[in-house]
Design a protein around this motif. Sequence first.
Motif, PDB file in Angstrom:
ATOM      1  N   VAL A   6       0.862  -1.180   0.000  1.00 36.69           N
ATOM      2  CA  VAL A   6       0.000   0.000   0.000  1.00 36.69           C
ATOM      3  C   VAL A   6       0.901   1.233   0.000  1.00 36.69           C
ATOM      4  O   VAL A   6       1.818   1.342   0.815  1.00 36.69           O
ATOM      5  N   GLN A   7       0.660   2.138  -0.904  1.00 38.44           N
ATOM      6  CA  GLN A   7       1.351   3.429  -0.909  1.00 38.44           C
ATOM      7  C   GLN A   7       0.359   4.502  -0.499  1.00 38.44           C
ATOM      8  O   GLN A   7      -0.779   4.517  -0.974  1.00 38.44           O
ATOM      9  N   ALA A  36      -4.644   9.402   0.273  1.00 36.37           N
ATOM     10  CA  ALA A  36      -4.994   8.592  -0.891  1.00 36.37           C
ATOM     11  C   ALA A  36      -4.087   7.381  -0.956  1.00 36.37           C
ATOM     12  O   ALA A  36      -2.858   7.505  -0.829  1.00 36.37           O
ATOM     13  N   SER A  74      -2.823   3.729  -2.891  1.00 34.26           N
ATOM     14  CA  SER A  74      -2.750   2.905  -4.105  1.00 34.26           C
ATOM     15  C   SER A  74      -2.469   1.482  -3.668  1.00 34.26           C
ATOM     16  O   SER A  74      -1.948   1.239  -2.583  1.00 34.26           O
ATOM     17  N   GLY A  75      -2.821   0.532  -4.509  1.00 33.32           N
ATOM     18  CA  GLY A  75      -2.713  -0.865  -4.113  1.00 33.32           C
ATOM     19  C   GLY A  75      -4.094  -1.441  -3.903  1.00 33.32           C
ATOM     20  O   GLY A  75      -5.026  -0.728  -3.529  1.00 33.32           O
ATOM     21  N   ARG A  76      -4.228  -2.733  -4.147  1.00 33.85           N
ATOM     22  CA  ARG A  76      -5.551  -3.344  -4.162  1.00 33.85           C
ATOM     23  C   ARG A  76      -6.062  -3.754  -2.798  1.00 33.85           C
ATOM     24  O   ARG A  76      -7.192  -4.219  -2.681  1.00 33.85           O
ATOM     25  N   LYS A  80     -12.961   5.001  -3.272  1.00 31.76           N
ATOM     26  CA  LYS A  80     -11.961   5.963  -3.741  1.00 31.76           C
ATOM     27  C   LYS A  80     -10.601   5.739  -3.073  1.00 31.76           C
ATOM     28  O   LYS A  80      -9.679   6.532  -3.275  1.00 31.76           O
ATOM     29  N   SER A  81     -10.491   4.682  -2.274  1.00 33.05           N
ATOM     30  CA  SER A  81      -9.224   4.352  -1.606  1.00 33.05           C
ATOM     31  C   SER A  81      -8.651   5.550  -0.863  1.00 33.05           C
ATOM     32  O   SER A  81      -7.456   5.875  -0.989  1.00 33.05           O
ATOM     33  N   THR A  82      -9.491   6.199  -0.104  1.00 36.30           N
ATOM     34  CA  THR A  82      -9.079   7.412   0.596  1.00 36.30           C
ATOM     35  C   THR A  82      -9.603   7.386   2.032  1.00 36.30           C
ATOM     36  O   THR A  82     -10.725   6.950   2.279  1.00 36.30           O
TER      37      THR A  82
END
Length: 128
Positions: free
Chosen positions: A2-3, A23, A25-27, A76-78
């Motif tokens: 995860v970033q 925010a 990134s990564g699934r 939104k991965s946030t």
Amino acid sequence: QVQLVESGGGLVQAGGSLRLSCAASGRTFSSRYMGYFRQAPGKEREFVAGVSWGGGSEYYANSVKGRFTISRDNAKSTVFLQMNSLKPEDTAVYYCAATRTYYSRNYYHTSPSDFGFWGQGTQVTVSS
């Protein structure tokens, strides 16, 4: 992996508000407990707030309870930290973090060692 990238810090007068965003990134974002920590100069990093992977459970440090609200938008991965009624003692670098584990049933992750992924930090300064 995860970033995490944070935004939203700044300078505000006492009593004001700020909203931090983080925010990811990564699934695997939606499967990880997320937290916010802060570190003031000369002090250890301390837990501020955390939210369960599904968003249904929140936990706060006593020092911010009733003033800060953590939330997340998994679509939104946030993750967000709304900070109201800010005080000069809230001045610090704020970090978002994701736990090492997936789908944790522990809704009270407060130790930095539980978190394996960290943002770069964003400065929050509250003037009196």
